[in-house]
Design an enzyme around this catalytic site. Structure first.
Site, PDB file in Angstrom:
ATOM      1  N   ALA A   8     -10.606   2.303   8.349  1.00  0.00           N
ATOM      2  CA  ALA A   8      -9.354   2.698   8.990  1.00  0.00           C
ATOM      3  C   ALA A   8      -8.163   2.185   8.188  1.00  0.00           C
ATOM      4  O   ALA A   8      -7.196   2.918   7.947  1.00  0.00           O
ATOM      5  CB  ALA A   8      -9.312   2.161  10.422  1.00  0.00           C
ATOM      6  N   TYR A   9      -8.234   0.936   7.777  1.00  0.00           N
ATOM      7  CA  TYR A   9      -7.148   0.333   7.013  1.00  0.00           C
ATOM      8  C   TYR A   9      -6.961   1.032   5.674  1.00  0.00           C
ATOM      9  O   TYR A   9      -5.848   1.419   5.302  1.00  0.00           O
ATOM     10  CB  TYR A   9      -7.458  -1.146   6.801  1.00  0.00           C
ATOM     11  CG  TYR A   9      -6.475  -1.891   5.931  1.00  0.00           C
ATOM     12  CD1 TYR A   9      -5.247  -2.284   6.422  1.00  0.00           C
ATOM     13  CD2 TYR A   9      -6.805  -2.228   4.615  1.00  0.00           C
ATOM     14  CE1 TYR A   9      -4.339  -2.986   5.626  1.00  0.00           C
ATOM     15  CE2 TYR A   9      -5.910  -2.931   3.810  1.00  0.00           C
ATOM     16  CZ  TYR A   9      -4.685  -3.300   4.322  1.00  0.00           C
ATOM     17  OH  TYR A   9      -3.797  -3.995   3.529  1.00  0.00           O
ATOM     18  N   THR A  10      -8.066   1.224   4.937  1.00  0.00           N
ATOM     19  CA  THR A  10      -7.932   1.840   3.618  1.00  0.00           C
ATOM     20  C   THR A  10      -7.527   3.313   3.720  1.00  0.00           C
ATOM     21  O   THR A  10      -6.832   3.827   2.844  1.00  0.00           O
ATOM     22  CB  THR A  10      -9.224   1.703   2.790  1.00  0.00           C
ATOM     23  OG1 THR A  10     -10.321   2.297   3.498  1.00  0.00           O
ATOM     24  CG2 THR A  10      -9.535   0.239   2.525  1.00  0.00           C
ATOM     25  N   THR A  40      -5.385   4.472   5.861  1.00  0.00           N
ATOM     26  CA  THR A  40      -3.927   4.469   5.988  1.00  0.00           C
ATOM     27  C   THR A  40      -3.265   4.119   4.666  1.00  0.00           C
ATOM     28  O   THR A  40      -2.213   4.679   4.325  1.00  0.00           O
ATOM     29  CB  THR A  40      -3.449   3.477   7.061  1.00  0.00           C
ATOM     30  OG1 THR A  40      -3.800   2.138   6.715  1.00  0.00           O
ATOM     31  CG2 THR A  40      -4.021   3.823   8.421  1.00  0.00           C
TER      32      THR A  40
END
Length: 284
Positions: A153-155, A157
């Site tokens: 999810a972080y990467t 974004t």
């Protein structure tokens, strides 16, 4: 005095950048989510450092921040907008709750775009304002180019922010507004401690990835405690804001050869095997 707005300035990179720039002659509007965070930020700081309540996911606070900064500028232009606010929650994409996945985009992507749209008139699109056009500096990550397991999810974004930065730079040239990405590697910041706390009693302890996720957490937390300091990144931010000919992207990464140069050039299938081996990911 040049004026800059920084989001996510309660801790970590944002706080380090706010203090650094204020100490070096900038007027800094530092976005914090609580009044207590603003008080902590200014304690012991020097220069013109002004905390403002700013949750980038709340349109009313974004609008109020733009109005506050506009009033302080008078008829002048804003020199810089540093989009730093972000969250990170570890978890396998196959079972990560959708609300967690959406939360990353609400803060890291939609919040960044909301801030950008609100401040573009102050940076240069409003022809009635005077002074040189400003710059947008987006804090991405190594993860903006290298997707690791358990940070999908972080990467995702950060990949989006990389693309948005390039697009903004190519569109906003008509106003003379530049857009620059800074993609740090491991930084001593509370973001990974927060991610660990989220996972301590999360939905993954009994999952098929439990052992691998624990190994991954240990690597991330170690990097977060031994990596670059927020002040190191603050220097790159100031360069991006003030250099005559800034790069389109800066990559401050510890052990850059092994953590950035080589991995970004390896075939993806080979990089897959390295990740699998490092974190004990194998077919059972």
């Amino acid at each position: 005095m040049k004026t800059v707005v920084i989001t996510g300035a309660s801790t970590g990179i944002g706080a380090g950048a706010a203090r650094h720039l204020a100490a070096n002659g900038w007027r800094v509007f530092a976005g914090v989510r609580k009044q207590a965070d603003g008080e902590a930020l200014t304690q012991g700081a020097s220069g013109d450092l002004r905390p403002i309540l700013l949750d980038v996911t709340k349109p009313d606070q974004v609008e109020a921040a733009a109005e506050t900064v506009a009033a302080a500028l008078g008829g002048e232009r804003l020199a810089g907008l540093v989009n730093n606010a972000g969250i990170a929650k570890m978890g396998p994409l196959a079972i990560q709750p959708m609300e967690d996945f959406r939360a990353h985009f609400e803060v890291n992507v939609f919040g960044l775009l909301a801030m950008t749209q609100a401040f573009v008139p102050l940076l240069g699109s409003d022809a009635a304002r005077t002074g040189p056009p400003g710059r947008i500096v987006n804090i991405t990550s190594v993860g903006g180019r290298l997707a690791s397991p358990f940070l999908g999810a972080y990467t995702a974004t950060k990949h989006a922010v990389e693309a948005m930065t390039d697009t903004l730079r190519r569109e906003l040239v008509i106003y003379g507004i530049d857009a620059i990405a800074i993609g740090p590697g491991s930084v001593k910041t509370p973001i990974w401690d927060k991610a660990e706390q989220d996972n301590t009693e999360g939905p993954y302890a009994a999952s098929d990835w439990a052992g691998s996720l624990k190994r991954f957490e240990e690597v991330m937390l170690s990097g977060g405690r031994t990596g670059l300091t927020p002040e190191d990144i603050a220097g790159y931010i100031e360069t991006a804001l003030s250099a005559d000919k800034p790069k389109a992207r800066y990559a401050p990464v510890p052990d850059k050869l092994t953590n950035w140069t080589i991995p970004t050039r390896l075939p993806k299938r080979l990089l897959d095997r390295i990740f699998w081996s490092r974190f004990g990911l194998k077919k059972t």
